[in-house]
Design an enzyme around this catalytic site. Structure first.
Site, PDB file in Angstrom:
ATOM      1  N   TYR A  96       0.798  -1.231   0.000  1.00  0.00           N
ATOM      2  CA  TYR A  96       0.000   0.000   0.000  1.00  0.00           C
ATOM      3  C   TYR A  96       0.830   1.280   0.000  1.00  0.00           C
ATOM      4  O   TYR A  96       0.258   2.367  -0.081  1.00  0.00           O
ATOM      5  CB  TYR A  96      -0.975   0.015   1.185  1.00  0.00           C
ATOM      6  CG  TYR A  96      -2.145  -0.937   1.041  1.00  0.00           C
ATOM      7  CD1 TYR A  96      -2.325  -1.704  -0.105  1.00  0.00           C
ATOM      8  CD2 TYR A  96      -3.085  -1.071   2.051  1.00  0.00           C
ATOM      9  CE1 TYR A  96      -3.382  -2.573  -0.231  1.00  0.00           C
ATOM     10  CE2 TYR A  96      -4.153  -1.935   1.934  1.00  0.00           C
ATOM     11  CZ  TYR A  96      -4.297  -2.690   0.791  1.00  0.00           C
ATOM     12  OH  TYR A  96      -5.362  -3.545   0.676  1.00  0.00           O
TER      13      TYR A  96
ATOM     14  N   LYS B 253       4.694 -14.472   2.740  1.00  0.00           N
ATOM     15  CA  LYS B 253       4.720 -15.387   1.604  1.00  0.00           C
ATOM     16  C   LYS B 253       6.183 -15.471   1.156  1.00  0.00           C
ATOM     17  O   LYS B 253       6.524 -15.217  -0.001  1.00  0.00           O
ATOM     18  CB  LYS B 253       3.779 -14.837   0.516  1.00  0.00           C
ATOM     19  CG  LYS B 253       3.367 -15.837  -0.526  1.00  0.00           C
ATOM     20  CD  LYS B 253       2.418 -16.930  -0.032  1.00  0.00           C
ATOM     21  CE  LYS B 253       2.257 -17.943  -1.152  1.00  0.00           C
ATOM     22  NZ  LYS B 253       1.542 -19.154  -0.776  1.00  0.00           N
TER      23      LYS B 253
ATOM     24  N   ASP C 237      -1.292 -17.889   3.164  1.00  0.00           N
ATOM     25  CA  ASP C 237      -2.437 -18.713   2.751  1.00  0.00           C
ATOM     26  C   ASP C 237      -2.773 -19.734   3.845  1.00  0.00           C
ATOM     27  O   ASP C 237      -3.933 -19.901   4.231  1.00  0.00           O
ATOM     28  CB  ASP C 237      -2.198 -19.386   1.385  1.00  0.00           C
ATOM     29  CG  ASP C 237      -0.811 -19.998   1.235  1.00  0.00           C
ATOM     30  OD1 ASP C 237       0.021 -19.867   2.170  1.00  0.00           O
ATOM     31  OD2 ASP C 237      -0.542 -20.623   0.189  1.00  0.00           O
TER      32      ASP C 237
ATOM     33  N   ASP D  75      -4.482  -6.220   5.982  1.00  0.00           N
ATOM     34  CA  ASP D  75      -5.809  -5.730   5.591  1.00  0.00           C
ATOM     35  C   ASP D  75      -6.738  -6.931   5.349  1.00  0.00           C
ATOM     36  O   ASP D  75      -7.841  -7.001   5.884  1.00  0.00           O
ATOM     37  CB  ASP D  75      -5.659  -4.868   4.329  1.00  0.00           C
ATOM     38  CG  ASP D  75      -6.943  -4.135   3.974  1.00  0.00           C
ATOM     39  OD1 ASP D  75      -7.814  -3.994   4.845  1.00  0.00           O
ATOM     40  OD2 ASP D  75      -7.063  -3.695   2.810  1.00  0.00           O
TER      41      ASP D  75
ATOM     42  N   ASP E  11      -9.843  -8.692   8.201  1.00  0.00           N
ATOM     43  CA  ASP E  11     -11.270  -8.856   7.872  1.00  0.00           C
ATOM     44  C   ASP E  11     -11.671 -10.323   8.020  1.00  0.00           C
ATOM     45  O   ASP E  11     -12.772 -10.632   8.498  1.00  0.00           O
ATOM     46  CB  ASP E  11     -11.569  -8.400   6.430  1.00  0.00           C
ATOM     47  CG  ASP E  11     -11.812  -6.897   6.332  1.00  0.00           C
ATOM     48  OD1 ASP E  11     -11.242  -6.146   7.157  1.00  0.00           O
ATOM     49  OD2 ASP E  11     -12.563  -6.466   5.431  1.00  0.00           O
TER      50      ASP E  11
END
Ligand code: IPM
Ligand code: MN
Length: 357
Positions: A141, A195, A227, A251, A255
């Site tokens: 971001y 990752k 993942d 982010d 959620d």
């Protein structure tokens, strides 16, 4: 003796923002009367999509300056999907302005299972209690508003810097030292989520995390690919205490975590720098719910508790947290499967107020 005073900037925001912030301020009013000894001096500023439509900026430089000088900032959700810049990104968001503008590098997102919630995951209350520490100023971001491209191709770059990763890792390990460990085994643990098997930037993140972690022998180091972490947040959430990760991953996974415990309407967050911090729900402004007395105020009331901690009013912070817990536990406050409180925003706020003390 005069009351301890703290200066707080309030940004009510867009959509459901104003009604949620009003709820949090009603709780604040009750806590101040209840516990005495302190007072928040509130300074209201406009910010978000409506402000962008009015003045062409989501937050004016004067308001940003007020944020910089405050002891803390309470912010409602901002943004309206249809208020966009010419490149198609939303114009009313404040993340870039506040997080990068004030260098608030640690986005702290507690995920907790409260009593009486019709949550998708089946656990006892308290068995899920972890904090996602999302790096907030770099990663993917950092590219906010800076992507390059033309009509055939567009690129957003993910950047990791050594000071950036070091400070977020330190923040996560320091936070773990203040907690009681994972619900599963009581072990203080910081899980590095990345990752690193695929991306060089992520391998760098893990390496720097390890270097920092060596200085915290009392906190367990733990690793998961992002993942696999998504799966573990659903299947084995009790193993988690503190998780640290890059901005975009944080982010997404916050959620996901919020969804497991009954929805984002229960989830507050804090954005911390070395001095300043602001507090906001992790969800958006939900314009379709706005003005209907339906949205959950608990995320914003949770923000108030985090803010009170930040300004040094720990007792009042615990009072607010406990009131949320008790209101839910007693059944006075019930959440629906849609994540909204049964009976509406104002009744939910009242239930919290009645359980203070
Ligand atoms: C969040 C939000 C913001 C983000 C958006 C609205 C810019 O989703 O705080 O999680 O992506 O950081
Ligand atoms: Mn988000």
């Amino acid at each position: 003796m005069s009351a301890r005073a703290h200066r707080v900037v309030v940004i009510r925001g867009d959509g459901i923002g104003p009604e949620l912030v009003d709820s949090a301020l009603a709780v604040l009013d009750a806590v101040e009367r209840h516990s005495g000894g302190f007072h928040l001096e509130l300074e209201f500023h406009e910010g978000g999509a409506a402000q962008y439509q009015r003045v062409g900026q989501a937050l004016t430089p004067d308001s940003l300056d007020a944020c910089r000088k405050a002891d803390a900032i309470l912010k409602g959700p901002v943004g309206l999907p249809w208020v966009q810049r010419p490149d198609g990104t939303e114009a009313g968001l404040l993340g870039g302005i506040l997080r990068n503008g004030l260098d608030l590098y640690a986005n702290v997102r507690p995920i907790k299972l409260f009593p009486g919630i019709p949550a998708p995951i089946k656990r006892e209350p308290g068995q899920v209690d972890y904090v996602i520490v999302r790096e907030n100023t770099e990663g993917l971001y950092l590219s906010r508003g800076l992507g390059v491209g033309n009509d055939n191709a567009v690129a957003d770059v993910m950047l990791m810097t050594r000071p950036g990763v070091e400070r977020i890792a330190r923040f996560a390990f320091d936070l773990a030292r203040t907690r009681n460990g994972a619900p599963k085994d009581g072990v203080r643990r910081v899980t590095c989520v990345d990752k690193s098997n695929v991306l060089r930037s992520m391998a760098f993140f893990r390496r720097v995390y390890d270097e920092v972690g060596e200085r915290y022998p009392d906190v367990q180091r733990d690793y998961l690919y992002s993942d696999a972490c998504a799966q573990a947040l659903v299947m084995e959430p009790e193993r988690f205490d503190v998780l640290v990760m890059e901005n975009f991953l944080g982010d997404l996974l916050s959620d996901l975590g919020g969804g497991t415990v009954g929805g984002l309407g229960l989830c507050p967050s804090g954005n911390y720098g070395d001095r300043i911090a602001y507090f906001e729900p992790i969800h958006g402004s939900a314009p379709t719910l706005a003005g209907k007395d339906r949205a959950s105020p608990l995320s914003q009331i949770g923000c108030l508790a985090m803010l009170l901690d930040k300004v040094g009013e720990a007792k009042a912070a615990r009072q607010v947290e406990t009131a949320i817990w008790r209101a839910l536990e007693s059944g006075a406050l019930k959440m629906g499967a849609d994540g909204c409180p049964v009976g509406g925003t104002r009744a939910a706020t009242q239930a919290v107020i009645e359980h203070l003390g």
